[in-house]
Design a protein around this motif. Structure first.
Motif, PDB file in Angstrom:
ATOM      1  N   SER A   1       0.730  -1.092  -0.031  1.00  0.00           N
ATOM      2  CA  SER A   1       0.020   0.116   0.015  1.00  0.00           C
ATOM      3  C   SER A   1       0.994   1.135  -0.041  1.00  0.00           C
ATOM      4  CB  SER A   1      -1.175   0.145   1.343  1.00  0.00           C
ATOM      5  OG  SER A   1      -1.835  -1.172   1.152  1.00  0.00           O
TER       6      SER A   1
ATOM      7  N   SER B   1      -3.801  -1.113  -8.255  1.00  0.00           N
ATOM      8  CA  SER B   1      -5.088  -0.303  -8.274  1.00  0.00           C
ATOM      9  C   SER B   1      -4.924   0.782  -7.424  1.00  0.00           C
ATOM     10  CB  SER B   1      -6.270  -1.272  -7.482  1.00  0.00           C
ATOM     11  OG  SER B   1      -5.818  -1.588  -6.115  1.00  0.00           O
ATOM     12  N   ARG B   2      -5.895   1.886  -7.769  1.00  0.00           N
ATOM     13  CA  ARG B   2      -5.921   3.042  -7.069  1.00  0.00           C
ATOM     14  C   ARG B   2      -7.095   3.376  -6.307  1.00  0.00           C
ATOM     15  NH1 ARG B   2      -3.489   7.592 -10.978  1.00  0.00           N
ATOM     16  NH2 ARG B   2      -4.116   8.808  -8.960  1.00  0.00           N
ATOM     17  N   ASP B   3      -7.049   4.282  -5.350  1.00  0.00           N
ATOM     18  CA  ASP B   3      -8.099   4.819  -4.569  1.00  0.00           C
ATOM     19  C   ASP B   3      -7.926   6.288  -4.597  1.00  0.00           C
ATOM     20  OD1 ASP B   3      -9.964   5.961  -2.784  1.00  0.00           O
ATOM     21  OD2 ASP B   3      -9.861   4.251  -1.630  1.00  0.00           O
TER      22      ASP B   3
ATOM     23  N   ASP C   1      -9.709   8.861  -3.955  1.00  0.00           N
ATOM     24  CA  ASP C   1     -10.242   9.607  -2.913  1.00  0.00           C
ATOM     25  C   ASP C   1      -9.243   9.565  -1.829  1.00  0.00           C
ATOM     26  OD1 ASP C   1     -13.768   8.749  -3.348  1.00  0.00           O
ATOM     27  OD2 ASP C   1     -12.628  10.357  -4.340  1.00  0.00           O
ATOM     28  N   LYS C   2      -8.380   8.654  -1.590  1.00  0.00           N
ATOM     29  CA  LYS C   2      -7.457   8.567  -0.778  1.00  0.00           C
ATOM     30  C   LYS C   2      -6.221   8.908  -1.146  1.00  0.00           C
ATOM     31  CE  LYS C   2     -10.079   4.915   1.867  1.00  0.00           C
ATOM     32  NZ  LYS C   2     -10.145   3.682   2.651  1.00  0.00           N
ATOM     33  N   ASN C   3      -5.897   9.078  -2.553  1.00  0.00           N
ATOM     34  CA  ASN C   3      -4.569   9.155  -2.842  1.00  0.00           C
ATOM     35  C   ASN C   3      -3.819   8.253  -2.768  1.00  0.00           C
ATOM     36  OD1 ASN C   3      -5.061  11.888  -4.122  1.00  0.00           O
ATOM     37  ND2 ASN C   3      -4.392  12.986  -2.055  1.00  0.00           N
TER      38      ASN C   3
ATOM     39  N   TYR D   1      -2.358   0.539  -4.709  1.00  0.00           N
ATOM     40  CA  TYR D   1      -1.872  -0.743  -4.219  1.00  0.00           C
ATOM     41  C   TYR D   1      -1.391  -1.473  -5.041  1.00  0.00           C
ATOM     42  CZ  TYR D   1      -5.536   1.307  -1.069  1.00  0.00           C
ATOM     43  OH  TYR D   1      -6.187   2.404  -0.117  1.00  0.00           O
TER      44      TYR D   1
END
Length: 119
Positions: free
Chosen positions: A20, A69-71, A73-75, A78
Motif C-alpha cells: 500500500s 489499483s488506485r483509490d 479519494d485516498k490518494n 496498491y
C-alpha cells in the motif's frame, strides 16, 4: 508532499503480499501512481502503473500475477502480488506523478519497502 509505503515482508514462493502507498501533503491532483522495484546494484525498474482513467501498465515479468489499483479519494495505490517468486525479491518503491498547490508537476517517490521471497 510525501508517499508512505507499507506492506512489505517475507513470504515463501507461491505466496501473496499486498503493498500500500498513500500520498499526503499539498496535492491538487495525481495523474499516475505506480510501483517500481530495485535489485541490489541495479537500476530501478517498472513493476506496474495506473493512471486516472484507470488504465494500467505492467512489466512482462509480473503480468498475470500482480494487480495494481488506485483509490483516487485516498490518494492511494496498491499492489496485490500473487504467486510470488524468488526473483520478485527486491525493494519496492511507490511513485506518483502529481500536481501540487504551487501548480508544479512533480514526481515523488516513497521510501521503499523490502519484499523477500524464499524458495
Amino acid at each position: 508532499v510525501q508517499l508512505q509505503a507499507s506492506g512489505g515482508g517475507s513470504v515463501q514462493a507461491g505466496g501473496s503480499l499486498r503493498l500500500s502507498c498513500i500520498a499526503s501533503g499539498s496535492i491538487v491532483s495525481i495523474n499516475v501512481m505506480g510501483w517500481y522495484r530495485q535489485y541490489p546494484g541495479k537500476e530501478r525498474e517498472l513493476v506496474a502503473t495506473a493512471n486516472i482513467p484507470g488504465d494500467t501498465n505492467y512489466s512482462d515479468s509480473v503480468k498475470g500475477r500482480f494487480t495494481v489499483s488506485r483509490d483516487v479519494d485516498k490518494n492511494a495505490v496498491y499492489l496485490q502480488m500473487e504467486s510470488l517468486k524468488p526473483e520478485d525479491t527486491a525493494v519496492y518503491y511507490c511513485n506518483a506523478d502529481l500536481l501540487d498547490y504551487e501548480i508544479i508537476r512533480r514526481t515523488v517517490w516513497g521510501q521503499g519497502t523490502l519484499v523477500t521471497v524464499s524458495s
